[in-house]
Design a protein around this motif. Structure first.
Motif, PDB file in Angstrom:
ATOM      1  N   VAL A  74       0.858  -1.186   0.000  1.00 35.86           N
ATOM      2  CA  VAL A  74       0.000   0.000   0.000  1.00 35.86           C
ATOM      3  C   VAL A  74       0.894   1.236   0.000  1.00 35.86           C
ATOM      4  N   MET A  75       0.742   2.057  -1.045  1.00 38.07           N
ATOM      5  CA  MET A  75       1.604   3.227  -1.216  1.00 38.07           C
ATOM      6  C   MET A  75       1.107   4.426  -0.412  1.00 38.07           C
ATOM      7  N   GLU A  76      -0.216   4.532  -0.262  1.00 40.84           N
ATOM      8  CA  GLU A  76      -0.809   5.650   0.459  1.00 40.84           C
ATOM      9  C   GLU A  76      -2.249   5.297   0.785  1.00 40.84           C
ATOM     10  N   ALA A  77      -2.819   6.042   1.719  1.00 40.05           N
ATOM     11  CA  ALA A  77      -4.234   5.865   2.059  1.00 40.05           C
ATOM     12  C   ALA A  77      -4.779   7.205   2.518  1.00 40.05           C
ATOM     13  N   GLU A  78      -6.087   7.369   2.350  1.00 42.91           N
ATOM     14  CA  GLU A  78      -6.723   8.625   2.736  1.00 42.91           C
ATOM     15  C   GLU A  78      -8.129   8.356   3.233  1.00 42.91           C
ATOM     16  N   TRP A  79      -8.546   9.169   4.209  1.00 46.38           N
ATOM     17  CA  TRP A  79      -9.896   9.067   4.755  1.00 46.38           C
ATOM     18  C   TRP A  79     -10.895   9.568   3.715  1.00 46.38           C
ATOM     19  N   LEU A  80     -12.089   8.983   3.730  1.00 46.05           N
ATOM     20  CA  LEU A  80     -13.155   9.361   2.799  1.00 46.05           C
ATOM     21  C   LEU A  80     -14.350   9.934   3.549  1.00 46.05           C
ATOM     22  N   ASP A  81     -15.245  10.538   2.808  1.00 48.60           N
ATOM     23  CA  ASP A  81     -16.547  10.979   3.319  1.00 48.60           C
ATOM     24  C   ASP A  81     -16.427  11.926   4.509  1.00 48.60           C
ATOM     25  N   GLY A  82     -15.362  12.722   4.562  1.00 49.20           N
ATOM     26  CA  GLY A  82     -15.203  13.679   5.647  1.00 49.20           C
ATOM     27  C   GLY A  82     -14.638  13.105   6.929  1.00 49.20           C
ATOM     28  N   ALA A  83     -14.299  11.807   6.946  1.00 46.80           N
ATOM     29  CA  ALA A  83     -13.707  11.213   8.152  1.00 46.80           C
ATOM     30  C   ALA A  83     -12.364  11.892   8.430  1.00 46.80           C
ATOM     31  N   ALA A  84     -12.125  12.222   9.694  1.00 44.29           N
ATOM     32  CA  ALA A  84     -10.882  12.881  10.088  1.00 44.29           C
ATOM     33  C   ALA A  84      -9.933  11.929  10.804  1.00 44.29           C
ATOM     34  N   GLY A  85     -10.405  10.721  11.088  1.00 47.24           N
ATOM     35  CA  GLY A  85      -9.578   9.765  11.808  1.00 47.24           C
ATOM     36  C   GLY A  85     -10.341   8.473  12.022  1.00 47.24           C
ATOM     37  N   PRO A  86      -9.722   7.555  12.745  1.00 46.39           N
ATOM     38  CA  PRO A  86     -10.318   6.235  12.915  1.00 46.39           C
ATOM     39  C   PRO A  86     -11.567   6.231  13.777  1.00 46.39           C
ATOM     40  N   ALA A  87     -12.581   5.529  13.306  1.00 47.43           N
ATOM     41  CA  ALA A  87     -13.830   5.300  14.039  1.00 47.43           C
ATOM     42  C   ALA A  87     -14.550   4.163  13.336  1.00 47.43           C
ATOM     43  N   VAL A  88     -15.229   3.337  14.089  1.00 52.86           N
ATOM     44  CA  VAL A  88     -15.975   2.235  13.472  1.00 52.86           C
ATOM     45  C   VAL A  88     -16.941   2.819  12.440  1.00 52.86           C
ATOM     46  N   GLY A  89     -16.902   2.253  11.236  1.00 52.04           N
ATOM     47  CA  GLY A  89     -17.754   2.708  10.144  1.00 52.04           C
ATOM     48  C   GLY A  89     -17.087   3.713   9.221  1.00 52.04           C
ATOM     49  N   ALA A  90     -15.999   4.357   9.668  1.00 49.87           N
ATOM     50  CA  ALA A  90     -15.292   5.317   8.812  1.00 49.87           C
ATOM     51  C   ALA A  90     -14.731   4.585   7.595  1.00 49.87           C
ATOM     52  N   ARG A  91     -14.758   5.278   6.470  1.00 46.84           N
ATOM     53  CA  ARG A  91     -14.245   4.674   5.232  1.00 46.84           C
ATOM     54  C   ARG A  91     -12.956   5.383   4.813  1.00 46.84           C
ATOM     55  N   PHE A  92     -12.092   4.618   4.159  1.00 45.71           N
ATOM     56  CA  PHE A  92     -10.869   5.172   3.591  1.00 45.71           C
ATOM     57  C   PHE A  92     -10.541   4.395   2.337  1.00 45.71           C
ATOM     58  N   ARG A  93      -9.642   4.924   1.573  1.00 51.65           N
ATOM     59  CA  ARG A  93      -9.196   4.180   0.392  1.00 51.65           C
ATOM     60  C   ARG A  93      -7.691   4.082   0.412  1.00 51.65           C
ATOM     61  N   GLY A  94      -7.219   2.941  -0.099  1.00 51.63           N
ATOM     62  CA  GLY A  94      -5.793   2.682  -0.156  1.00 51.63           C
ATOM     63  C   GLY A  94      -5.343   2.522  -1.593  1.00 51.63           C
ATOM     64  N   HIS A  95      -4.177   3.054  -1.890  1.00 53.61           N
ATOM     65  CA  HIS A  95      -3.572   2.959  -3.209  1.00 53.61           C
ATOM     66  C   HIS A  95      -2.573   1.800  -3.168  1.00 53.61           C
ATOM     67  N   VAL A  96      -2.882   0.747  -3.887  1.00 51.04           N
ATOM     68  CA  VAL A  96      -2.161  -0.527  -3.773  1.00 51.04           C
ATOM     69  C   VAL A  96      -1.316  -0.784  -5.018  1.00 51.04           C
ATOM     70  N   ARG A  97      -0.100  -1.282  -4.788  1.00 48.21           N
ATOM     71  CA  ARG A  97       0.732  -1.819  -5.865  1.00 48.21           C
ATOM     72  C   ARG A  97       0.938  -3.291  -5.518  1.00 48.21           C
ATOM     73  N   ARG A  98       0.080  -4.139  -6.094  1.00 51.58           N
ATOM     74  CA  ARG A  98       0.080  -5.566  -5.774  1.00 51.58           C
ATOM     75  C   ARG A  98       1.464  -6.160  -6.003  1.00 51.58           C
ATOM     76  N   ASN A  99       1.934  -6.887  -5.024  1.00 53.92           N
ATOM     77  CA  ASN A  99       3.242  -7.570  -5.060  1.00 53.92           C
ATOM     78  C   ASN A  99       4.398  -6.606  -5.289  1.00 53.92           C
ATOM     79  N   GLU A 100       4.194  -5.330  -4.974  1.00 57.03           N
ATOM     80  CA  GLU A 100       5.186  -4.265  -5.108  1.00 57.03           C
ATOM     81  C   GLU A 100       5.552  -3.955  -6.560  1.00 57.03           C
ATOM     82  N   ILE A 101       4.896  -4.595  -7.533  1.00 56.84           N
ATOM     83  CA  ILE A 101       5.199  -4.343  -8.943  1.00 56.84           C
ATOM     84  C   ILE A 101       3.951  -3.993  -9.756  1.00 56.84           C
ATOM     85  N   GLY A 102       2.802  -4.421  -9.334  1.00 56.10           N
ATOM     86  CA  GLY A 102       1.564  -4.114 -10.055  1.00 56.10           C
ATOM     87  C   GLY A 102       0.716  -5.346 -10.188  1.00 56.10           C
ATOM     88  N   PRO A 103      -0.519  -5.161 -10.533  1.00 57.10           N
ATOM     89  CA  PRO A 103      -1.159  -3.924 -10.975  1.00 57.10           C
ATOM     90  C   PRO A 103      -1.321  -2.923  -9.836  1.00 57.10           C
TER      91      PRO A 103
END
Length: 152
Positions: free
Chosen positions: A33-62
């Motif tokens: 995982v190269m980076e991640a960011e909170w979604l939907d206005g979430a400012a930090g961890p809480a049950v139900g909060a959503r985030f997205r992660g930018h993934v480079r599978r096996n460190e090479i892709g996809p």
């Protein structure tokens, strides 16, 4: 399919939890995982909060983005999230923090949800993925340990 790895760190559980539960730190520690960011206005961890992660599978892709939802969030004790495919959880990641003689044992684990597709995957390529996840969980925890122990 599931797996887990534990590493003991000479740091307080809450300090380690703060690094892990702020998903914006994920790119510092995870091999895939190269980076991640909170979604939907979430400012930090809480049950139900959503985030997205930018993934480079096996460190090479996809390379792709995944959407996740926090499923466990107790400061200094546990943090967990599910990876979503649409609105359906396909994989679960979990961290548990256990005080041990002035240190903290941190266990990272994953578990694929049971479905026909995942049972087929387990037969076709699952063992390679389990081995990769276990190796990457150890790398992640070792990188976290290096940071928290340098701070103490």
């Amino acid at each position: 399919m599931q797996g887990s790895v534990s590493v003991t760190m000479k740091a307080p559980a809450e300090q380690i939890w703060n690094l892990v539960a702020d998903v914006r730190n994920t790119g510092r520690f995870s091999p895939e995982v190269m980076e991640a960011e909170w979604l939907d206005g979430a400012a930090g961890p809480a049950v139900g909060a959503r985030f997205r992660g930018h993934v480079r599978r096996n460190e090479i892709g996809p390379v792709y983005w995944t959407t996740c939802r926090v499923t466990a969030c107790e400061t200094g004790r546990e943090f967990g999230f599910e990876v979503l495919l649409g609105d359906r959880a396909v994989n679960n990641w979990h961290y548990r923090f256990t005080p041990v003689d002035g240190s903290t044992e941190v266990t990272e684990s994953f578990r694929f949800n049971d479905s026909a597709v995942m049972r087929l995957f387990a037969v076709v390529g699952g063992q390679l993925r389990r081995r990769r996840n276990n190796r990457d969980m150890r790398k992640t925890l070792e990188r976290i340990r290096a940071v928290v122990e340098a701070e103490n």
